[in-house]
Design an enzyme around this catalytic site. Structure first.
Site: not given
Ligand code: AMP
Length: 992
Positions: A634, A745
């Site tokens: 990400v 969740d």
């Molecule tokens: P996820 O795959 O949605 O669990 O994202 C993994 C990590 O990326 C999350 O725990 C956040 O720290 C970061 N992340 C995801 N989406 C965002 C966003 N829109 N803005 C900032 N950080 C994000």
């Protein structure tokens, strides 16, 4: 003297240790570029020491391979106020902006040196000084900037030397951003016994790499520890760019997020990250994605690098044949052609050819020729012959031919044809038959007209029949008065195409029919033609009787009118039905859109197209990796859409090598979020699906996930601010529940926080099945569930509803009010389920307003119908925000408001009374800690309750079980108790 001897022994044994067993790897990691390595310096290091005598001393030793190593040592542990400096020579920075210093050293611990307490130290300091050239002759200590104090740590290498074990420490420090041409390093000793065994200075780079057939050069990492350097790749030899290849060089020298790719040119294939030429006998065409293939059947390639194979002699390829298809031949002739003549029609039937030439596209063409009596001179049959079903491209093996001339010789050829017939047509592909048609009567006379009408006579004339089928010997005219019976007719015969009709009654209408006769007999009578004798003939232009024509016109008008009326009625009804249907839909969902599950689409790609906008990669700039998701990195970055201002975005990427199912699962998040539009729901900007890597672009939430954010800012917010956070989450959840969307969740880790502290619900991806959920635990019914956040009915029988989301929301409230504490601490999932089942609930976090804890308890009602709705939660929180005084009453100051809280002991379980600490420990199965308690002076339970009010001042309630529970939680923070112990404590209290 004894001490000196010990010190000398210490240093000597260290060097013996090196000589005895240490080896130094000379191969550096590929992503490190060494600027200085003291081990590889030939001869003296000759660094500058101050003082020049009695401080750092250069010592040469041999390693086990008898290679000399230059080291520095100092060991003035007996004398106070040591300040010994050692400076390296000038180190050129090169392209690096951040450099790393790896120091290998040994350090004697002061305990092993008797009599040095007070003067002996166990650290040294590391400094640097930037300079554009090697112009420092002396050591200007005050100008050096400190990098760090270095101490020996646990990460040492043990070396056995006789009865001693020496510990070789390795410490790495980094410094940047460097801006001058070079720098000096300095080591300050303040009274330790150290030997600097080696010093290596290096910087990091992402080493030359090939990804997706694009080559990326050696790239020095960015100055910042989190910065990414964007690098454009160039296609390897014999390949071409399909989409601009790019990668990012991370600060640790690793390449990240490969975008775009190159493709091998035709005639080459991808092997070992290169484009290798196809061998003789093989080819690769432009369109094929895979490697070189062997030439297909009946073809060959004589040279390397063929893009297609040539056909063997006698074999062909049609223009539309793919290069992978074998070369083929025209078919052989059809077989067993038989004809069946019926007057002037012929039915032709045949069998398929023995050879189709290796193709599937066999059809037949018919060639018809009319021949002279001698069968020699033949001409094409012409347009008026009819073929059923058709003449060309016949798929069936039969055709009927009509409207041939009677009594005529014909030759028919049936050609078998396939896609390569044109390239080598030959008579061997056809079969033919010669035949003669039979005699046939002439066809009907089509048009009869009249002229010279008098009171008693008229003259008829007509055209020859279209198909006379021979010589017309005579015409016959049959006529009768229109009002008389048809049977009382009269006949007139004539050899010409006209007849004078006499002896007619004046002012009477007559009906006329005409037919022709050949040697084969009469043809059919024509249709009726009507003329009158009293006046000019009532001739209605030509062909049929006026009555028939009138009838036709009238019926056409009626039909048209009918069509018009029917169309009018249908349109009326449609518009009325349309309106009713819309009204019905509106009635069902007044002003509310309903969520559509993308997995109900037959083609999930359709859902993605419908709910997510496709974004061009050229609008996106990736800047940093900010997290690792289940499907790939990400990143944060910028999005500049045409006509819009640039915005910060989060970019989720799908790592390479995914399956189609993984791609759809990854993108399902976009088709879910794309349906939402609310300030407390993460906003989707769009997706990249047309090129790789596949990405999901959302708004950027600067403060990351709510749980981490709260942990980082423990205690920093006012209660009103925290209630504001909760209000935002509740409002987002109200929107979702209004859309009939169940999150399943909801947890602080799945809520993101932006720079204005606005919280947005996120994580809509595979959370529906929770495969990627870190908290997910498998239930007995299969499927993963984050137990601590999930309502009992959802755990037990997977009843997920907005009411189960409300339960999770209660847990989020608890996480928020406790600044990211883990719900139920480190109790096991099984213990949590059991405790909830027995009626226990989480206690109020420290400083939690009573009203909020009360709301949490309502969210955790066993009966889901008793839990508040999200709309009610939003209203309640709004009320609290409007009347901050209501938040003053802190939970724990009063007895619990609801019986089903933690302090509730299930029926049949005696509530513990305050007795001795020993008894209490026995009850909770931790008798072994009796001594810890008595050593700390806690014998009575009252005294336990008083434990460290300073550490845990929040536990002020007077309910014994709760107090004990809270005490245990508090005790968990004491180092005297291991995590293991703490877990046992927690669990025991829950089941009290
Ligand atoms: P996820 O795959 O949605 O669990 O994202 C993994 C990590 O990326 C999350 O725990 C956040 O720290 C970061 N992340 C995801 N989406 C965002 C966003 N829109 N803005 C900032 N950080 C994000």
């Amino acid at each position: 003297m004894a001490l000196m001897a010990a010190i000398i022994y210490a240093l000597a044994s260290l060097f013996m240790g090196i000589c005895a067993g240490l080896t130094f790897p000379r191969n550096y990691p590929l992503n490190e570029v060494t600027l200085l390595d003291s081990r590889s310096v030939q001869g003296e290091l000759a660094w500058v020491a101050s003082p020049t005598e009695g401080g750092w001393e250069e010592v040469s030793i041999m390693d086990e391979k008898n290679i000399p190593i230059r080291t520095y040592q100092v060991c003035n542990v007996m004398e106070a106020s040591q300040n010994n400096w050692l400076r390296t020579h000038w180190i050129q920075r090169g392209p690096a902006q951040r450099v790393y210093i790896e120091i290998k050293f040994t350090l004697r611990d002061c305990n092993s040196l008797p009599g040095v307490i007070g003067t002996c130290k166990e650290t040294f300091n590391l400094y640097y000084l930037e300079s554009d050239s090697d112009n420092e002759r002396f050591l200007h200590e005050s100008r050096f900037a400190k990098i760090d104090t270095v101490a020996a740590d646990e990460s040492f290498t043990q070396v056995d030397i006789g009865d001693r074990i020496m510990k070789l420490n390795t410490e790495v420090r980094d410094v940047g951003v460097l801006s001058r041409a070079g720098f000096y390093l300095a080591f300050q000793d303040v009274g330790a016994c150290i030997a600097l065994v080696s010093v290596r200075v290096f910087y990091k780079k992402c080493p030359l790499a090939v990804r997706n057939l694009a080559q990326f050069p050696d790239t020095v990492t960015g100055a910042d520890t989190s910065s990414l350097v964007e690098v454009r790749g160039s296609c390897v030899n014999h390949s071409e760019e399909q989409e601009v290849p790019k990668m990012y060089c991370g600060s640790d020298g690793e390449w990240l997020v490969p975008i775009g790719n190159c493709l091998c040119n035709p005639g080459y294939e991808e092997r070992n990250e290169q484009c290798q030429v196809c061998k003789v006998g093989y080819y690769r065409s432009l369109s094929s994605d895979d490697g070189c293939r062997r030439c297909p059947l009946n073809s060959y390639s004589m040279k390397e690098g063929a893009t297609s194979c040539d056909c063997d002699k006698g074999y062909y390829r049609s223009e539309t044949d793919p290069a992978s298809m074998p070369c083929t031949r025209p078919p052989s002739a059809p077989r067993s052609l038989i004809s069946n003549v019926n007057e002037t029609s012929v039915l032709l039937e045949w069998s398929p050819p023995l050879s189709t030439g290796g193709r599937q596209d066999l059809t037949y063409n018919v060639v018809c020729k009319r021949c002279a009596r001698d069968g020699q001179r033949c001409v094409p049959c012409g347009e008026d012959v009819h073929y059923l079903p058709q003449r060309l491209s016949l798929r069936s093996t039969r055709v009927s031919v009509h409207q041939l001339q009677a009594h005529t010789n014909y030759t028919f050829q049936i050609w078998a044809v396939n896609g390569v017939s044109k390239q080598n047509p030959g008579p061997e592909q056809a079969v033919s038959v010669t035949l003669a048609t039979n005699q046939a009567a002439p066809s009907t006379v089509m048009s009869v007209e009249s002229k010279d009408i008098t009171r008693h006579t008229l003259t008829l004339f007509w055209q020859e029949p279209e198909k006379p089928n021979g010589v017309i010997l005579e015409y016959e005219v049959k006529y009768y008065e229109k009002d008389q019976n048809e049977r009382s007719y009269r006949i007139v015969k004539t050899t010409s195409r006209k007849a004078d009709i006499k002896d007619l009654t004046p002012l009477t209408s007559y009906v006329f029919h005409v037919r022709a006769r050949t040697a084969a007999g009469y043809g059919e009578f024509s249709a009726p033609f009507e003329f009158s004798t009293n006046t000019v003939a009532s001739r209605v232009v030509g062909v049929m009787s006026s009555a028939v024509l009138l009838l036709l016109v009238a019926s056409c008008v009626v039909v048209l009118l009918l069509i018009f009326i029917i169309a009018f009625i249908i349109t009326k009804r449609r518009s009325r039905y349309g309106k009713t249907k819309q009204a019905e839909e509106k009635r069902l969902q007044p002003g509310v859109r309903i969520y559509v599950d993308p997995f109900t689409y037959e083609d999930p790609n359709q859902a993605i197209r419908e709910f997510a906008k496709e974004i061009n990669t050229s609008s996106i700039k990736i800047e940093k990796v900010i997290g690792i998701g289940e499907f790939g990195e990400v990143c944060s970055g910028r999005l500049k859409l045409p006509g819009k201002r640039e915005i910060c975005v989060a970019i989720k990427t799908l790592k390479a090598g995914f399956t189609e199912q993984q791609r759809l699962d990854f993108l399902s998040e976009a088709s879910v979020v794309g349906q939402f539009d609310h300030p407390n729901i993460i906003h989707l900007e769009g997706v990249v699906t047309k090129c790789k890597p596949v990405m999901i672009i959302t708004e950027y939430m600067e403060n990351g996930s709510l749980d981490m954010f709260l942990r980082k800012n423990d205690g920093r917010f006012t209660v009103i601010q925290l209630v504001g956070v909760l209000r935002g989450v509740a409002s987002g959840m109200k929107y979702l529940s209004d859309m009939s969307y169940v999150h399943r969740d909801l947890a602080a880790r799945n809520i993101l926080v932006n720079s204005n502290l606005v919280c947005k619900v996120s994580d809509f991806g595979m959370s529906r099945v929770l495969e990627d959920e870190p908290e997910g635990a498998y239930t007995t019914r299969g499927g993963k569930i984050p137990i601590r956040w999930t309502a009992p009915e959802a755990i037990t029988y997977r009843k997920f509803t907005s009411a189960s989301d409300v339960w999770s929301y209660g847990v989020v409230m608890w996480e928020v009010m406790s600044y990211g504490e883990r719900p139920y601490w480190d109790m096991s999932n099984q213990d949590v389920i059991k405790a909830i089942e027995e009626g226990y609930r989480l206690p109020p976090p420290m400083e939690c307003p009573l009203a909020l804890h009360q709301l949490m308890l309502e969210c955790w009602m066993r009966e889901r119908a008793d839990r508040p709705k999200f709309s009610q939660i939003v209203n309640m929180l709004d009320k609290l925000i409007r009347n901050p005084a209501t938040l003053k009453r802190i939970a724990g100051d009063t007895s619990r408001p609801h019986p089903s809280t933690l302090h509730h002991a299930p029926s049949g379980s005696p509530a513990p009374s305050l007795g001795s600490a020993e008894e209490w420990l026995k009850v909770i199965g931790l008798k072994q800690y009796r001594d810890n308690f008595s050593a700390a002076g806690h014998c009575g339970l009252e005294s336990v309750i008083q434990i460290n009010q300073d550490v845990c001042p929040q536990w002020k309630g007077n309910d014994p079980v709760n107090i004990i529970f809270q005490r245990i939680v508090c005790l968990g923070r004491f180092s005297a108790f291991s995590t293991e112990t703490n877990r046992t404590f927690g669990a025991s209290v829950f089941v009290l």
